[in-house]
Design a protein around this motif. Structure first.
Motif, PDB file in Angstrom:
ATOM      1  N   PRO A 187      -7.390 -14.671  10.739  1.00 57.21           N
ATOM      2  CA  PRO A 187      -6.777 -14.244   9.476  1.00 57.21           C
ATOM      3  C   PRO A 187      -5.324 -13.787   9.630  1.00 57.21           C
ATOM      4  CG  PRO A 187      -9.008 -13.390   9.648  1.00 57.21           C
ATOM      5  CD  PRO A 187      -8.665 -13.974  10.985  1.00 57.21           C
ATOM      6  N   ASP A 188      -5.019 -13.082  10.702  1.00 55.76           N
ATOM      7  CA  ASP A 188      -3.637 -12.654  10.959  1.00 55.76           C
ATOM      8  C   ASP A 188      -2.740 -13.868  11.123  1.00 55.76           C
ATOM      9  OD1 ASP A 188      -1.280 -11.429  11.721  1.00 55.76           O
ATOM     10  OD2 ASP A 188      -2.023 -10.694  13.637  1.00 55.76           O
ATOM     11  N   HIS A 189      -3.207 -14.847  11.882  1.00 61.40           N
ATOM     12  CA  HIS A 189      -2.407 -16.049  12.100  1.00 61.40           C
ATOM     13  C   HIS A 189      -2.165 -16.795  10.790  1.00 61.40           C
ATOM     14  CE1 HIS A 189      -0.653 -19.501  13.916  1.00 61.40           C
ATOM     15  NE2 HIS A 189      -1.708 -20.280  13.776  1.00 61.40           N
ATOM     16  N   LEU A 190      -3.185 -16.947   9.985  1.00 65.69           N
ATOM     17  CA  LEU A 190      -3.035 -17.649   8.706  1.00 65.69           C
ATOM     18  C   LEU A 190      -2.083 -16.904   7.774  1.00 65.69           C
ATOM     19  CD1 LEU A 190      -6.735 -18.736   8.068  1.00 65.69           C
ATOM     20  CD2 LEU A 190      -4.810 -20.219   8.692  1.00 65.69           C
ATOM     21  N   GLN A 191      -2.134 -15.584   7.814  1.00 66.82           N
ATOM     22  CA  GLN A 191      -1.206 -14.794   6.993  1.00 66.82           C
ATOM     23  C   GLN A 191       0.234 -15.025   7.427  1.00 66.82           C
ATOM     24  OE1 GLN A 191      -1.956 -10.549   7.058  1.00 66.82           O
ATOM     25  NE2 GLN A 191      -0.821 -10.220   5.170  1.00 66.82           N
ATOM     26  N   ARG A 192       0.454 -15.117   8.720  1.00 67.01           N
ATOM     27  CA  ARG A 192       1.803 -15.387   9.211  1.00 67.01           C
ATOM     28  C   ARG A 192       2.258 -16.783   8.794  1.00 67.01           C
ATOM     29  NH1 ARG A 192       2.689 -12.318  14.996  1.00 67.01           N
ATOM     30  NH2 ARG A 192       0.955 -10.840  14.820  1.00 67.01           N
ATOM     31  N   LEU A 193       1.352 -17.743   8.845  1.00 66.17           N
ATOM     32  CA  LEU A 193       1.713 -19.097   8.425  1.00 66.17           C
ATOM     33  C   LEU A 193       2.135 -19.129   6.965  1.00 66.17           C
ATOM     34  CD1 LEU A 193      -1.010 -21.338  10.152  1.00 66.17           C
ATOM     35  CD2 LEU A 193       1.310 -20.818  10.925  1.00 66.17           C
ATOM     36  N   ASP A 194       1.494 -18.323   6.135  1.00 69.18           N
ATOM     37  CA  ASP A 194       1.844 -18.283   4.717  1.00 69.18           C
ATOM     38  C   ASP A 194       3.288 -17.839   4.513  1.00 69.18           C
ATOM     39  OD1 ASP A 194      -0.650 -19.149   3.931  1.00 69.18           O
ATOM     40  OD2 ASP A 194      -1.432 -17.137   3.535  1.00 69.18           O
ATOM     41  N   ALA A 195       3.810 -17.045   5.451  1.00 72.72           N
ATOM     42  CA  ALA A 195       5.166 -16.506   5.314  1.00 72.72           C
ATOM     43  C   ALA A 195       6.222 -17.390   5.968  1.00 72.72           C
ATOM     44  CB  ALA A 195       5.221 -15.098   5.917  1.00 72.72           C
ATOM     45  N   VAL A 196       5.812 -18.352   6.788  1.00 75.31           N
ATOM     46  CA  VAL A 196       6.781 -19.202   7.483  1.00 75.31           C
ATOM     47  C   VAL A 196       7.461 -20.145   6.495  1.00 75.31           C
ATOM     48  CG1 VAL A 196       7.047 -21.070   9.175  1.00 75.31           C
ATOM     49  CG2 VAL A 196       5.600 -19.093   9.711  1.00 75.31           C
ATOM     50  N   ARG A 197       8.771 -20.265   6.615  1.00 78.10           N
ATOM     51  CA  ARG A 197       9.527 -21.235   5.819  1.00 78.10           C
ATOM     52  C   ARG A 197       9.603 -22.531   6.639  1.00 78.10           C
ATOM     53  NH1 ARG A 197      11.572 -16.209   4.722  1.00 78.10           N
ATOM     54  NH2 ARG A 197      12.169 -15.755   2.552  1.00 78.10           N
ATOM     55  N   PHE A 198       8.640 -23.382   6.454  1.00 76.77           N
ATOM     56  CA  PHE A 198       8.593 -24.629   7.209  1.00 76.77           C
ATOM     57  C   PHE A 198       9.672 -25.589   6.711  1.00 76.77           C
ATOM     58  CE2 PHE A 198       4.219 -23.071   7.696  1.00 76.77           C
ATOM     59  CZ  PHE A 198       4.073 -23.172   9.070  1.00 76.77           C
ATOM     60  N   SER A 199      10.162 -26.402   7.624  1.00 76.83           N
ATOM     61  CA  SER A 199      11.083 -27.483   7.265  1.00 76.83           C
ATOM     62  C   SER A 199      10.488 -28.790   7.782  1.00 76.83           C
ATOM     63  CB  SER A 199      12.469 -27.245   7.862  1.00 76.83           C
ATOM     64  OG  SER A 199      12.414 -27.233   9.287  1.00 76.83           O
ATOM     65  N   GLY A 200      11.201 -29.887   7.589  1.00 76.36           N
ATOM     66  CA  GLY A 200      10.715 -31.166   8.097  1.00 76.36           C
ATOM     67  C   GLY A 200      11.806 -31.974   8.750  1.00 76.36           C
ATOM     68  N   ASP A 201      12.964 -31.357   8.981  1.00 74.81           N
ATOM     69  CA  ASP A 201      14.118 -32.089   9.502  1.00 74.81           C
ATOM     70  C   ASP A 201      13.831 -32.741  10.852  1.00 74.81           C
ATOM     71  OD1 ASP A 201      14.947 -30.385   7.410  1.00 74.81           O
ATOM     72  OD2 ASP A 201      17.005 -30.400   8.123  1.00 74.81           O
ATOM     73  N   TRP A 202      13.187 -31.995  11.737  1.00 74.60           N
ATOM     74  CA  TRP A 202      12.899 -32.509  13.074  1.00 74.60           C
ATOM     75  C   TRP A 202      11.679 -33.425  13.060  1.00 74.60           C
ATOM     76  CZ3 TRP A 202      16.188 -31.600  17.131  1.00 74.60           C
ATOM     77  CH2 TRP A 202      17.172 -30.624  16.914  1.00 74.60           C
ATOM     78  N   ALA A 203      10.682 -33.088  12.239  1.00 72.40           N
ATOM     79  CA  ALA A 203       9.478 -33.912  12.143  1.00 72.40           C
ATOM     80  C   ALA A 203       9.799 -35.308  11.628  1.00 72.40           C
ATOM     81  CB  ALA A 203       8.443 -33.242  11.241  1.00 72.40           C
ATOM     82  N   ASP A 204      10.756 -35.397  10.711  1.00 77.10           N
ATOM     83  CA  ASP A 204      11.141 -36.706  10.192  1.00 77.10           C
ATOM     84  C   ASP A 204      11.647 -37.611  11.311  1.00 77.10           C
ATOM     85  OD1 ASP A 204      10.446 -35.893   7.673  1.00 77.10           O
ATOM     86  OD2 ASP A 204      12.494 -35.511   6.994  1.00 77.10           O
ATOM     87  N   LEU A 205      12.450 -37.039  12.219  1.00 81.52           N
ATOM     88  CA  LEU A 205      12.972 -37.814  13.345  1.00 81.52           C
ATOM     89  C   LEU A 205      11.858 -38.177  14.318  1.00 81.52           C
ATOM     90  CD1 LEU A 205      16.270 -35.834  14.057  1.00 81.52           C
ATOM     91  CD2 LEU A 205      16.035 -37.993  12.831  1.00 81.52           C
ATOM     92  N   TRP A 206      10.943 -37.228  14.527  1.00 81.31           N
ATOM     93  CA  TRP A 206       9.828 -37.490  15.444  1.00 81.31           C
ATOM     94  C   TRP A 206       8.963 -38.620  14.904  1.00 81.31           C
ATOM     95  CZ3 TRP A 206       4.459 -36.868  14.890  1.00 81.31           C
ATOM     96  CH2 TRP A 206       3.730 -37.003  16.080  1.00 81.31           C
ATOM     97  N   GLN A 207       8.668 -38.581  13.612  1.00 83.52           N
ATOM     98  CA  GLN A 207       7.847 -39.632  13.026  1.00 83.52           C
ATOM     99  C   GLN A 207       8.538 -40.994  13.072  1.00 83.52           C
ATOM    100  OE1 GLN A 207       6.761 -37.691   9.135  1.00 83.52           O
ATOM    101  NE2 GLN A 207       4.723 -38.340   9.766  1.00 83.52           N
ATOM    102  N   ALA A 208       9.864 -40.980  12.993  1.00 82.91           N
ATOM    103  CA  ALA A 208      10.619 -42.230  13.058  1.00 82.91           C
ATOM    104  C   ALA A 208      10.753 -42.749  14.483  1.00 82.91           C
ATOM    105  CB  ALA A 208      12.008 -42.032  12.442  1.00 82.91           C
TER     106      ALA A 208
END
Length: 285
Positions: A187-208
């Protein structure tokens, strides 16, 4: 506890890093490099906030992440550029020498920083990461890991068909039972994930398929030659970077030590926060 500022680290293109910092003594600094890389720093604030008066903690969001500059052109997303940002951050904050803690992918970036600017680093902590490459069969026949991935499917949307920040958030949530070992820590971990400002800039390059590995070449030999003291801080049940790699690395670098925390997984600082801080304190004294 944390002051939040924007720091310019590159002029062309303009790159500003969002930095959370404590007001501890500048002569004892700790630069903390988050993982992902498409996460932000926030999931690492605890338990480090307990050290607010012990040292000056610098917790930046890396370029393309969190509240730092995003949506740069693709050629600006390189590991070398990320390292250059961190050196510029040290300059901008008047930090001549610092301890460095790199977590997960941040541990690979921390190794690159140490190799690029060894004179700026007093001690290096590679947390929930590795110096040695992860073997292709590292997790073969680990049924518990398979079970946890299956259980994670109920915690987030199906990543299939998603992209950008939505994809990274889905990855993070569906792998949550894999990243923490103790069920009561989930539950603590999931709460922290809720607060993270995720981006996709690097994931887009990885997927490509155009983003190379963050792991430096010949890291073991090159880090050993530097002579910088290294702590390999790991959870015994890490299902991303095997704990055994930390033990093997410490056996081959004279100034390295491995600390393996029981009842802890990849997010060892969430599974065992007190033990995690104690290991850091013993090493960074």
């Amino acid at each position: 506890m944390f002051n939040e500022t924007m720091v310019r680290v590159c002029h062309d293109p303009l790159v500003m890093l969002f930095v959370a910092s404590t007001a501890g003594p500048a002569e004892r600094a700790l630069l903390v490099i988050h993982g992902g890389p498409d996460w932000d720093h926030s999931y690492l604030r605890e338990p480090l906030s307990q050290w607010g008066d012990r040292c000056r903690i610098l917790l930046p969001d890396l370029r393309g992440c969190g509240r730092s500059t995003r949506d740069l052109s693709k050629e600006e997303y390189t590991w070398d550029a990320m390292v250059a940002d961190l050196v510029a951050l040290l300059d901008a904050t008047g930090t001549s020498v610092t301890d460095v803690l790199g977590f997960s992918t941040g541990g690979l970036i921390a190794q690159r920083l140490a190799l690029a600017a060894p004179h700026r680093i007093r001690r290096l902590v590679i947390a929930s990461s590795s110096v040695l490459p992860v073997p292709a069969d590292a997790f073969a026949a680990w049924q518990e890991r398979d079970n946890r991935y299956a259980a994670g499917a109920d915690l987030g949307p199906d990543p299939t068909g998603l992209s950008g920040p939505d994809l990274v958030r889905a990855w993070a949530r569906t792998s949550a039972p894999v990243d923490v070992w103790r069920p009561e820590a989930l539950p603590d971990h999931l709460q922290r994930l809720d607060a993270v400002r995720f981006s996709g800039d690097w994931a887009d390059l990885w997927q490509a398929g155009v983003l190379p590995s963050a792991r430096p070449e010949n890291a073991l030999q090159r880090l050993a030659a530097l002579g910088i003291p290294i702590l390999l801080l790991h959870g015994r049940y890490d299902m991303t970077f095997p704990a055994q790699l930390a033990v093997q690395t410490a056996a081959q670098i004279p100034v390295a030590r491995a600390v393996i925390l029981d009842e802890a997984g990849h997010m060892a600082h969430i599974d065992q926060p007190d033990q995690w801080l104690t290991a850091l304190a013993d090493f960074l004294h």
